[in-house]
Design an enzyme around this catalytic site. Sequence first.
Site, mmCIF file in Angstrom:
data_model
loop_
_atom_site.group_PDB
_atom_site.id
_atom_site.type_symbol
_atom_site.label_atom_id
_atom_site.label_comp_id
_atom_site.label_asym_id
_atom_site.label_seq_id
_atom_site.Cartn_x
_atom_site.Cartn_y
_atom_site.Cartn_z
ATOM 1 N N CYS A 79 21.411 45.561 18.435
ATOM 2 C CA CYS A 79 21.203 45.615 19.587
ATOM 3 C C CYS A 79 21.401 44.672 20.739
ATOM 4 C CB CYS A 79 19.867 46.382 19.918
ATOM 5 S SG CYS A 79 19.422 47.309 21.597
ATOM 6 N N HIS A 167 19.348 50.973 16.019
ATOM 7 C CA HIS A 167 18.401 50.146 15.451
ATOM 8 C C HIS A 167 18.348 50.526 13.822
ATOM 9 C CE1 HIS A 167 16.378 47.915 18.753
ATOM 10 N NE2 HIS A 167 17.051 48.880 19.412
ATOM 11 N N GLU A 169 16.403 49.550 11.666
ATOM 12 C CA GLU A 169 15.222 49.305 11.103
ATOM 13 C C GLU A 169 14.128 50.586 11.335
ATOM 14 O OE1 GLU A 169 16.817 47.847 13.436
ATOM 15 O OE2 GLU A 169 15.330 47.291 15.050
#
Length: 509
Positions: A79, A167, A169
């Site tokens: 990002c 993202h 994660e």
Amino acid sequence: MQHNVLILDFGSQYTQLIARRVRELNIFCEIYPFNHFPDDLSSFKAVILSGSPFSVRADDAPHPDLSQIRGKKPLLAVCYGAQYLAHFNGGEVAPSNIREYGRANLTYIKDDEIFFDEVALHSQVWMSHSDTIKKLPSNGVKLASTKDVENAAYRIEGETTYAIQFHPEVYHSTDGKQILENFLVKIAKVEQSFTPNAFVEDCISELREKVKDDKVVLGLSGGVDSTVAAVLLNKAIGKNLYCIFVNNGLLRKNEFENVLHQYKDMGLNVKGVDASDRFLSALDGIEDPEKKRKTIGRVFIEVFDDEAHKIEDVKWLAQGTIYPDVIESVSVKGPSATIKSHHNVGGLPDYMKLQIVEPLRMLFKDEVRRVGRTLGIDDELLGRHPFPGPGLSIRILGAITQEKVQILQEVDAVFINGLKEHGLYDKVWQAGAILLPVNSVGVMGDERTYEKVVALRAVESTDGMTADWVHLPYDFLMKISNEIINKVKGVNRVVYDISSKPPATIEWE
Ligand code: XMP
């Protein structure tokens, strides 16, 4: 020596999540703020740049010098990290015309890229940014796009540098963990050797090397962290570990006796110190929650200090500090504002002159539990709900008396035992009862009563930072309410707390 991954934090709300996903791959990693990372990076096998609330175009945005990293270590920029690499290397980052927030799907994935191994076209990813990469940096090769984001992923030709605007994660990125694995394991060749067993082995030998034949004192609280820390130290240094378990008179019903027993059964060298009277008399008449916390903190230190002084030649103080406490204190935005002072975070005063040893300072809570399981600690102990250091004092609103403590202990026991009996305990993150400073009118038999009101609280959470109230079944609440009013003298009304955090907090004080 474990292979290690460096995560540079630019202040994203998701940085800790990156670390957790990496750890789930059995890979060790450490988070450092972007402006404070070690000079010597030789122990790191790969680097991940986190997201950030900043725009790279802003003057006050993080602009770290990556000359020791870029092109020298395998690098994954997430990002903000991806935009940062683009912005300063011949690319172009500009405000996005449309909102790039939430779920999206990969509509293009470049063929034969290890980075996207086992990731199917249309895989869902999570976007969260207001800037977008309009033009890739020099030597950038586009790897993936979504409908609205042309440059969703790229790499730099001739380097092991990868960048993604989504993202990986976040759970909503369905193949996020696969992408992290592709980068860390297949591309950067990081070993997946960080398992609970390996941790226990390394930790025990490091502890032996560190404290040698010195004596160590540790305060046990009955909670998961101090217990796991104690068992690790016990394995490392045995009888040189002196544990102290203080009864502040504000624990749950029979907790002191039961837990002390359990500790002894586990072979720990533990001394139980019943200082209930000392705490209760110090708290006499105090109504203010912060004063209660400070008083309990002070008396705890006095009691602990008295006991520690009885151990001849003790050199070390062991603490159950865990990783979120460590990274919180160096976060990009600084420690969050104090809403409640948690007395157990400050540690002990300098005059104790003890060196500190913190065997769990690199672990997340779920990892502490896994290590505990590896060490053979009882599941019941490992699965216990969090319980505040100041105990029931902050669940008795207003001034504390012995009688109120007893009433609350009884109410709490009915509630907690009920949750266990009905198979609800493990579905709830934390539960407890609160004794309100109000009397209400009731009727029992033919008599009017004017007695105390208690509130029950049960929340779902992952870390206590945010929480939702649990929708406990009505039938269960009915049973518990009846049982409390029938069994506990002095209570004639039970209410259930339906507030979430924020805006409420978990504890009432
Ligand atoms: P709050 O009430 O701040 O609670 O939403 C978040 C979590 O922290 C616990 N808590 C404490 N723990 N000392 C502690 O050790 C304290 O003074 C304290 N105050 C709150 C609370 O039980 C919940 O798990």
